[in-house]
Every structure is written in structure tokens, then in C-alpha cells.
Design a protein around this motif. Sequence first.
Motif, short mmCIF file in Angstrom:
data_model
loop_
_atom_site.label_atom_id
_atom_site.label_comp_id
_atom_site.label_asym_id
_atom_site.label_seq_id
_atom_site.Cartn_x
_atom_site.Cartn_y
_atom_site.Cartn_z
N GLN A 84 73.07 42.08 54.25
CA GLN A 84 74.05 41.79 54.25
C GLN A 84 74.55 40.42 54.47
OE1 GLN A 84 75.23 45.09 57.83
NE2 GLN A 84 77.45 44.61 57.79
N ALA A 85 75.64 40.26 54.31
CA ALA A 85 75.74 38.34 54.30
C ALA A 85 77.45 38.09 54.23
CB ALA A 85 74.76 37.52 53.84
N ASP A 86 78.12 37.26 55.01
CA ASP A 86 79.08 36.66 54.26
C ASP A 86 78.70 35.56 53.72
OD1 ASP A 86 81.38 35.31 53.91
OD2 ASP A 86 81.22 35.19 56.19
N LEU A 87 79.04 35.02 52.66
CA LEU A 87 78.71 34.44 51.71
C LEU A 87 79.27 32.92 52.46
CD1 LEU A 87 78.55 32.62 48.37
CD2 LEU A 87 81.21 32.99 47.82
N LEU A 88 80.87 32.97 53.19
CA LEU A 88 80.95 31.44 53.63
C LEU A 88 80.47 31.18 55.04
CD1 LEU A 88 84.60 32.55 54.11
CD2 LEU A 88 83.56 30.95 51.91
N THR A 89 79.96 31.74 55.74
CA THR A 89 78.99 32.05 56.66
C THR A 89 77.21 31.70 56.53
OG1 THR A 89 79.22 33.71 57.66
CG2 THR A 89 80.93 32.15 58.42
N HIS A 90 76.79 32.17 55.58
CA HIS A 90 75.64 32.84 55.56
C HIS A 90 74.52 31.11 55.53
CE1 HIS A 90 71.83 35.35 54.62
NE2 HIS A 90 71.50 34.79 53.51
N PRO A 91 73.36 30.91 55.66
CA PRO A 91 72.67 30.03 54.84
C PRO A 91 72.03 30.11 54.22
CG PRO A 91 71.98 30.15 57.34
CD PRO A 91 73.51 31.95 57.24
N VAL A 92 72.18 29.06 52.73
CA VAL A 92 71.59 28.81 51.66
C VAL A 92 70.79 28.35 51.47
CG1 VAL A 92 74.03 30.24 50.84
CG2 VAL A 92 73.38 27.62 50.77
N GLU A 93 69.70 28.61 50.54
CA GLU A 93 68.56 27.76 50.32
C GLU A 93 68.65 27.88 48.92
OE1 GLU A 93 65.19 29.41 51.57
OE2 GLU A 93 65.84 29.10 53.83
N ARG A 94 68.36 26.40 47.92
CA ARG A 94 68.69 26.14 46.88
C ARG A 94 66.89 26.64 46.15
NH1 ARG A 94 71.69 22.80 44.71
NH2 ARG A 94 73.41 21.32 46.14
N SER A 95 67.17 28.46 45.79
CA SER A 95 66.01 29.42 45.71
C SER A 95 66.15 30.17 44.54
CB SER A 95 64.99 29.76 46.76
OG SER A 95 66.58 30.71 47.18
N PHE A 96 66.96 30.42 44.45
CA PHE A 96 67.49 31.15 42.82
C PHE A 96 67.57 30.15 41.68
CE2 PHE A 96 68.65 33.39 46.57
CZ PHE A 96 68.25 34.75 46.29
N GLU A 97 67.05 31.17 41.14
CA GLU A 97 67.54 30.62 38.86
C GLU A 97 68.70 31.29 38.53
OE1 GLU A 97 62.69 30.32 37.92
OE2 GLU A 97 63.47 32.01 38.30
N LEU A 98 69.46 32.21 38.93
CA LEU A 98 70.74 33.47 38.14
C LEU A 98 71.16 33.51 39.57
CD1 LEU A 98 71.65 33.33 35.83
CD2 LEU A 98 70.27 35.65 35.39
#
Length: 214
Positions: free
Chosen positions: A120-134
Motif C-alpha cells: 500500500q503506497a502513494d506514488l507521490l510520497t512513497h520512498p523509491v529505490e532504483r531496484s526494478f528492471e521493468l
Amino acid sequence: MPNLPELAHRTFFRTLSLLSPKGQGVILRRYFDWWHRTPDPWKLSTDGYEQHKYRSTLEHVPARPYRRIVEVGCAEGVFTHALAATYPDAEITGMDVSGRALARARERVPEEGGRVRFVQADLLTHPVERSFELAFCSETLYYLGRHERLQRAAEQLSGLLVPDGVLVAVHPWPEASRLHGYLDAHESLKRLGEEVYTASSRPFAVTVYGAKPS
């Protein structure tokens, strides 16, 4: 061109974006929990148009191995289920603001063994990490409203990707031209291709981006 109810719908979400990002996220979470008071409110699992859109989306994914995949705005996990079948060796994460939708997604695609998980996450405020290839973002950006929020969304989506990762964005046409323009403008993304499907009464565009090497 959007009809009157659709224009009113878009105006509502642009107004919401005058709130703080946190406040906007709270309202969106409540809004989508309300919609998901009954299962599959948009008939994503049965509507022929939606199934065509899912197949078309997958056809545009560059053919390469993907170990980690994220779907932003996964709702009840209909497309997540298709991703799990298409990429049986990948770890897949579904993200959505609605806890009620995610509860049904977990029933549709069990998180057994940890290969598929839902957050459960909000795109605008959720912390992101460069971990996805797709990464996939479909029928989501128009809920975010005004210019600054769409710029923030582009930043967040690009931040999900490893160098040379792939982002697939899918939105109604011609609105997609404006929405995907924010992705075009982001310095970390490069457009790899686009196809516009106009045969349907609800045209849509599938646009593919690559993350530029660091």
C-alpha cells in the motif's frame, strides 16, 4: 475528446492536487477504498477492452530477462496476475493506495513464497529505490492533477528503475499525449517507442521508456 462526466472527473482530481501531497494521498486512498466496496468496480477482469489493453501492453515490452517488476496502481491485481504468468521467474510488486483493493489482489495472486507482493503506497510520497528492471503505470497519472504533481510522478517513476530499466505507460488517447509528456521531459528517461490504438471507442496509447545509464 473526454465527455462531460470525464471532464468533471478530471476537474475533481485537479482540485484535489491543490492539497498537500500527503492530504491528496489521504483523499485518494478513501476515494478508491469507496470504489472498491464492491469487487472489480471497473470490470477489469471481464471487460474485453481491458483485456485487449493488457495484451497490447505486454506486446510492447522489450524482449529481455526481467528479475524485478513493479506495477504502479495495481488495483485488485488483474494485470499483476497476467504479469506473474508472463514472467514466472520474476519478483513482482503491486503498488496501490487502496488497502481494500490490495486485499482482493492478494486473494487473486497469493503472495506465496514472496515472488509476488503487494504494497500500500502513494506514488507521490512513497520512498523509491532504483531496484526494478521493468515498471508499469497504467490509467494512473490523470488522478494526480496539476503540473507540479505530474512532474513529481515522473521523478518517482524514473526513480524506480535501475539503469537501462524499462517503464511502460498506458493512458487514454489523446490525454496520454499530455500525461506522457512529463515522462518525455524527465532527464533520466528516453522514449523507446509508442503505439496509439484508435480502433476502440476508448483509444489509448502505450508508450515505452528506457532509463538512461547513470
